[in-house]
Design a protein around this motif. Sequence first.
Motif, mmCIF file in Angstrom:
data_model
loop_
_atom_site.group_PDB
_atom_site.id
_atom_site.type_symbol
_atom_site.label_atom_id
_atom_site.label_comp_id
_atom_site.label_asym_id
_atom_site.label_seq_id
_atom_site.Cartn_x
_atom_site.Cartn_y
_atom_site.Cartn_z
ATOM 1 N N ALA A 25 3.961 12.931 -5.190
ATOM 2 C CA ALA A 25 4.844 11.765 -5.272
ATOM 3 C C ALA A 25 5.698 11.661 -4.012
ATOM 4 O O ALA A 25 6.041 12.672 -3.386
ATOM 5 C CB ALA A 25 5.725 11.873 -6.514
ATOM 6 N N PHE A 26 6.036 10.433 -3.621
ATOM 7 C CA PHE A 26 6.869 10.220 -2.432
ATOM 8 C C PHE A 26 7.670 8.941 -2.587
ATOM 9 O O PHE A 26 7.378 8.092 -3.442
ATOM 10 C CB PHE A 26 5.995 10.153 -1.167
ATOM 11 C CG PHE A 26 4.973 9.044 -1.172
ATOM 12 C CD1 PHE A 26 5.309 7.753 -0.746
ATOM 13 C CD2 PHE A 26 3.679 9.285 -1.593
ATOM 14 C CE1 PHE A 26 4.360 6.735 -0.752
ATOM 15 C CE2 PHE A 26 2.717 8.272 -1.600
ATOM 16 C CZ PHE A 26 3.066 6.993 -1.182
ATOM 17 N N SER A 27 8.680 8.793 -1.748
ATOM 18 C CA SER A 27 9.498 7.587 -1.738
ATOM 19 C C SER A 27 10.132 7.425 -0.357
ATOM 20 O O SER A 27 10.891 8.288 0.087
ATOM 21 C CB SER A 27 10.598 7.676 -2.809
ATOM 22 O OG SER A 27 11.397 6.508 -2.801
ATOM 23 N N PHE A 28 9.792 6.316 0.327
ATOM 24 C CA PHE A 28 10.315 6.035 1.657
ATOM 25 C C PHE A 28 10.757 4.570 1.730
ATOM 26 O O PHE A 28 10.635 3.825 0.758
ATOM 27 C CB PHE A 28 9.255 6.340 2.720
ATOM 28 C CG PHE A 28 8.811 7.777 2.738
ATOM 29 C CD1 PHE A 28 9.696 8.794 3.084
ATOM 30 C CD2 PHE A 28 7.509 8.134 2.373
ATOM 31 C CE1 PHE A 28 9.295 10.126 3.089
ATOM 32 C CE2 PHE A 28 7.095 9.460 2.359
ATOM 33 C CZ PHE A 28 7.994 10.462 2.717
ATOM 34 N N THR A 29 11.264 4.174 2.883
ATOM 35 C CA THR A 29 11.744 2.807 3.097
ATOM 36 C C THR A 29 10.942 2.161 4.206
ATOM 37 O O THR A 29 10.721 2.782 5.255
ATOM 38 C CB THR A 29 13.242 2.811 3.479
ATOM 39 O OG1 THR A 29 13.992 3.456 2.438
ATOM 40 C CG2 THR A 29 13.762 1.381 3.674
ATOM 41 N N ASP A 30 10.517 0.909 4.000
ATOM 42 C CA ASP A 30 9.700 0.253 5.020
ATOM 43 C C ASP A 30 10.529 -0.627 5.945
ATOM 44 O O ASP A 30 11.767 -0.681 5.842
ATOM 45 C CB ASP A 30 8.543 -0.528 4.392
ATOM 46 C CG ASP A 30 8.958 -1.822 3.706
ATOM 47 O OD1 ASP A 30 10.156 -2.202 3.758
ATOM 48 O OD2 ASP A 30 8.076 -2.484 3.126
ATOM 49 N N GLN A 31 9.846 -1.332 6.852
ATOM 50 C CA GLN A 31 10.515 -2.121 7.884
ATOM 51 C C GLN A 31 11.311 -3.294 7.323
ATOM 52 O O GLN A 31 12.164 -3.858 8.010
ATOM 53 C CB GLN A 31 9.498 -2.635 8.918
ATOM 54 C CG GLN A 31 8.510 -3.686 8.398
ATOM 55 C CD GLN A 31 7.232 -3.098 7.869
ATOM 56 O OE1 GLN A 31 7.233 -2.002 7.318
ATOM 57 N NE2 GLN A 31 6.133 -3.818 8.057
ATOM 58 N N ASP A 32 11.050 -3.661 6.080
ATOM 59 C CA ASP A 32 11.801 -4.746 5.440
ATOM 60 C C ASP A 32 12.911 -4.223 4.535
ATOM 61 O O ASP A 32 13.546 -4.995 3.811
ATOM 62 C CB ASP A 32 10.852 -5.635 4.633
ATOM 63 C CG ASP A 32 9.854 -6.362 5.521
ATOM 64 O OD1 ASP A 32 10.287 -6.927 6.547
ATOM 65 O OD2 ASP A 32 8.648 -6.352 5.210
ATOM 66 N N GLY A 33 13.112 -2.914 4.566
ATOM 67 C CA GLY A 33 14.147 -2.317 3.728
ATOM 68 C C GLY A 33 13.722 -2.092 2.291
ATOM 69 O O GLY A 33 14.549 -1.763 1.438
ATOM 70 N N ASN A 34 12.428 -2.260 2.007
ATOM 71 C CA ASN A 34 11.919 -2.084 0.650
ATOM 72 C C ASN A 34 11.484 -0.647 0.410
ATOM 73 O O ASN A 34 11.029 0.035 1.327
ATOM 74 C CB ASN A 34 10.723 -3.015 0.412
ATOM 75 C CG ASN A 34 11.103 -4.474 0.520
ATOM 76 O OD1 ASN A 34 12.167 -4.888 0.068
ATOM 77 N ND2 ASN A 34 10.237 -5.273 1.121
ATOM 78 N N ASN A 35 11.618 -0.218 -0.840
ATOM 79 C CA ASN A 35 11.149 1.104 -1.212
ATOM 80 C C ASN A 35 9.635 1.096 -1.337
ATOM 81 O O ASN A 35 9.052 0.184 -1.936
ATOM 82 C CB ASN A 35 11.770 1.536 -2.541
ATOM 83 C CG ASN A 35 11.249 2.877 -3.030
ATOM 84 O OD1 ASN A 35 10.440 2.944 -3.947
ATOM 85 N ND2 ASN A 35 11.702 3.951 -2.398
#
Length: 213
Positions: free
Chosen positions: A53-63
């Motif tokens: 499992a993982f959780s990061f933030t993308d270039q649009d600020g979305n999880n």
Amino acid sequence: MKKGILFLMVLLSACSPKKTEQATLPYFDTPDFTPIWLNKNTDAYQNLHTIPAFSFTDQDGNNVSDMTVENKIYVVDFFFTRCGSICPKMTTNMGKVAKAFSKDRNVMMLSHSVTPELDNAMVLKKYAEVKGIKNPNWHLLTGDKKQIYDIARKGYFADNAIGYNKDASEFLHTENFILVDKHRHIRGVYNGTIDFEVDNLVRHIKLLEREAD
């Protein structure tokens, strides 16, 4: 050498008129990327290495998390926006993958920054604009550095066997593109700076889509 033999075997199988429908990709269960072919009904398949499992933030600020890629085929790489060596070529080649599947919601691309302390969402957004990254299924990711390095080396084996036991204090710089199937199993590794390997990647994604069907 192992990767070259693997690509040749799969390519020959995929190009054979008699075997096109039976061509399948191997699984990779160890950081040395030794290919194995498994029957899904075996105990070995049930114990196969799975991306955690993982959780990061993308270039649009979305999880973006493991739930985002649930039941998706996806390609992973690791880069940083200030890189002037292999990263520009990798971004160009990931763009080829993104273009090939621009209308396919079942295929995603996850590009993780290895310098997240410098590459926040705003920086990644600007990078995406400069590089013409428009496919909504291509996410440039930032987040906790230790988590990125851990999943890169322990999850995706991105740094091969030599990097498996390294930690976040040792810089991660790899040209590998990692192909992951809908069950979060590794199905391929490709040199993201070499055009013909990226062409193989595109073909192999299509093989996985047929396998899933």
